[in-house]
Design an enzyme around this catalytic site. Structure first.
Site, short mmCIF file in Angstrom:
data_model
loop_
_atom_site.label_atom_id
_atom_site.label_comp_id
_atom_site.label_asym_id
_atom_site.label_seq_id
_atom_site.Cartn_x
_atom_site.Cartn_y
_atom_site.Cartn_z
N SER A 149 0.67 -9.56 -4.92
CA SER A 149 1.04 -7.96 -5.91
C SER A 149 1.56 -8.27 -7.27
O SER A 149 0.46 -8.67 -7.90
CB SER A 149 2.06 -7.20 -4.96
OG SER A 149 2.22 -5.75 -5.15
N ASP B 286 -4.39 -1.70 2.92
CA ASP B 286 -3.17 -1.78 2.37
C ASP B 286 -3.05 -0.27 1.45
O ASP B 286 -4.05 0.08 0.56
CB ASP B 286 -3.40 -2.76 1.21
CG ASP B 286 -2.46 -3.18 0.38
OD1 ASP B 286 -1.72 -2.16 -0.05
OD2 ASP B 286 -2.15 -4.34 -0.22
N HIS C 117 -0.51 -4.58 3.19
CA HIS C 117 0.23 -5.53 2.13
C HIS C 117 1.38 -6.35 2.29
O HIS C 117 2.04 -6.90 1.44
CB HIS C 117 0.90 -4.38 0.92
CG HIS C 117 1.17 -4.61 -0.25
ND1 HIS C 117 0.06 -4.83 -1.52
CD2 HIS C 117 2.13 -4.96 -0.93
CE1 HIS C 117 0.04 -5.20 -2.58
NE2 HIS C 117 1.62 -5.27 -2.49
#
Lengths: 320, 320
Positions: free
Chosen positions: B184, B262, B298
């Site tokens: 991320s 996600d 995620h």
């Protein structure tokens, strides 16, 4: 009698389901995690199930997030059930202050454990608030002493109500092929529930189990609180005592890992040597494999390192 | 200039060291984890190093506990560095309330993320107290705007001060063989630091990276806060923009995994398509492998499923 799926999370080709359901045995709603390997959807055959029982102060999340069981379970085609470790304590506990000794003792040990690994911020523990500290110490027995006897019945929950509900709600799971493993208090749970219920589980293994609770401070505190002061009654819930009278399928077989750097092992809370002695006394020493892992502690870094071996151990019996 | 080891934890045959040290770049003490594979002790050769950069609100503990990098790193003989994600915010921040927009935005997203996975209790996050929320959003850049410019210099910390101190203190680590990966915000960090520093890293990969921060809400908020409103200055810290001008070793190669489940991908925070477009525009599309993983979210359940592939990717270049 059915489960609510609060999240479905992809993991190693399968799905981790975050579930809640109502337990009449425990008189409360309980949370758990269920890992379904890819074969749960693709196979026409039912798939076997491995129960993982967590330790003091933990929940069903620790093993699912940090134990790393899912990779090999995915490869082998085994579902894993990660139950919680206790119902909420009875309300009278808070009101009367009864049994506060158990709560305090566990709080102290918990603190020691945190200092040991210097890893408090990321441990998956219940918050260290007074009310919550009596969570997570169910010891996988049915309490007989008030106020705990009203709802502290983790033995019945794990061996009966939870699997009954699971097999009814998830038809892909094979009720005739269950295995069990666990860590610390959950290792005690796995060994005792296997020994108490011949034929229910195909195999048992344990990580750093509390192997002889009648002779260690954690076990004595819990059993006095949940069962009362009659120490003879405690023996029915002690893996080493139960093994002496084992009448199940011979030979009794198990895989146990213990870290030599585990402070709870050093403090005499685990006593795997007493379990080995009981195995010798009862002629079961050949099947009892206890591996002392050099330098490993009591944490999920220890569990994740060896969890593949424990899934393999279960697979050997589940697919025999 | 030296590290204090606060814990040494056995993991997959090697050792996870929990370290603290003083950073002059960041004007504070920083914590990190360093995994040393068994070959760090047994080999006469120095061992290569993989840096894992964590995402918004995380610390160096998330990857070490839940990423499952250690198993393959142990097998391959690679050390892994898990740094923290930011210094403490400057004191003036709290006193003046400046830049509160960043803190609030991240708090809101953090909350969404928690709801997404229904897994808040066990996430390794900083407590949701107001002061702490500005932790963990360093974005791996050197801030140029007050008050952040005083100590928000994660780019210099990760590429210079931290490795300099590590290689001086741990002679078994090979300063000539470094690779980088991240998740991320940390995926953004890995890609941009690789692209900005040709030759410094042997390889780069990323999990769900913020691939084009100048065009997503998270990146715009952070860059406006740390760099000011001159949007042209932002491009020097954007992986997609940097790739267009890439002058390093050809072809540029990377492995990127993104989950199709996600929510941050769906919300347009990650924009891997823009990175692929930049690769095509710059003639680098052959080396850019972006895998869209069906249904993955995620979380670290996503990372742990694919982390072995990323260690393998690094190993291919570190042992070339």
């Amino acid at each position: 009698m059915s489960f609510k799926t609060t999240a479905t999370i992809a993991s190693f080709g399968g799905k981790l389901l975050k579930l809640t359901h109502t337990s009449s045995t425990l008189s409360c709603d309980m949370a758990l995690n269920l890992y379904l390997p890819p074969s749960a959807e693709s196979s026409t055959q039912k798939i076997p199930v491995l129960f993982y029982l967590a330790g003091l102060t933990c929940t069903g999340d620790n093993g699912a997030e940090k134990g790393f069981f899912q990779k090999r379970a995915s490869e082998k085609g085994i579902a894993i059930v990660y139950p919680d470790t206790s119902p909420p304590p009875p309300r009278v506990y808070k009101e009367t202050g009864l049994e506060i000794g158990i709560g305090i003792e566990i709080a102290v040990e918990n603190e020691k454990k945190s200092k040991l690994t210097k890893n408090r911020r990321t441990r998956h523990r219940r918050p260290r608030r007074i009310l919550r500290l009596r969570h997570g110490a169910g010891f996988y027995i049915n309490a007989t002493r008030a106020p705990w006897s009203s709802n502290y019945k983790m033995e019945s929950y794990i061996t009966s109500e939870l699997p009954t509900q699971l097999f009814a709600s998830f038809p892909s799971l094979d009720s005739t092929r269950q295995s069990i493993t666990g860590h610390s208090m959950g290792g005690h749970g796995a060994l005792t529930l296997f020994l108490k219920n011949p034929g229910l589980y195909k195999s048992v293994s344990a990580f750093a189990p509390i192997s002889n609770p009648v002779n260690c401070p954690w076990g004595q505190k819990a059993f006095a609180g949940y069962l009362g002061e009659d120490k003879d009654s405690w023996k029915a819930h002690d893996a080493s005592e139960l093994l002496k009278g084992y009448k199940g399928k011979a030979p009794f077989e198990t895989l146990i890992d213990v870290g030599t750097g585990d402070n709870f092992y050093k403090q005499g809370q685990l006593l795997p040597e007493n379990f080995v002695a009981a195995a010798k006394e009862s002629g079961n020493e050949k099947g009892v494999v206890v591996r002392y892992q050099d330098g490993y502690d009591h944490s999920y870094f220890f569990i994740s390192t060896f969890s593949t071996d424990h899934v393999n151990h279960a697979a050997k019996h589940l697919f025999a």
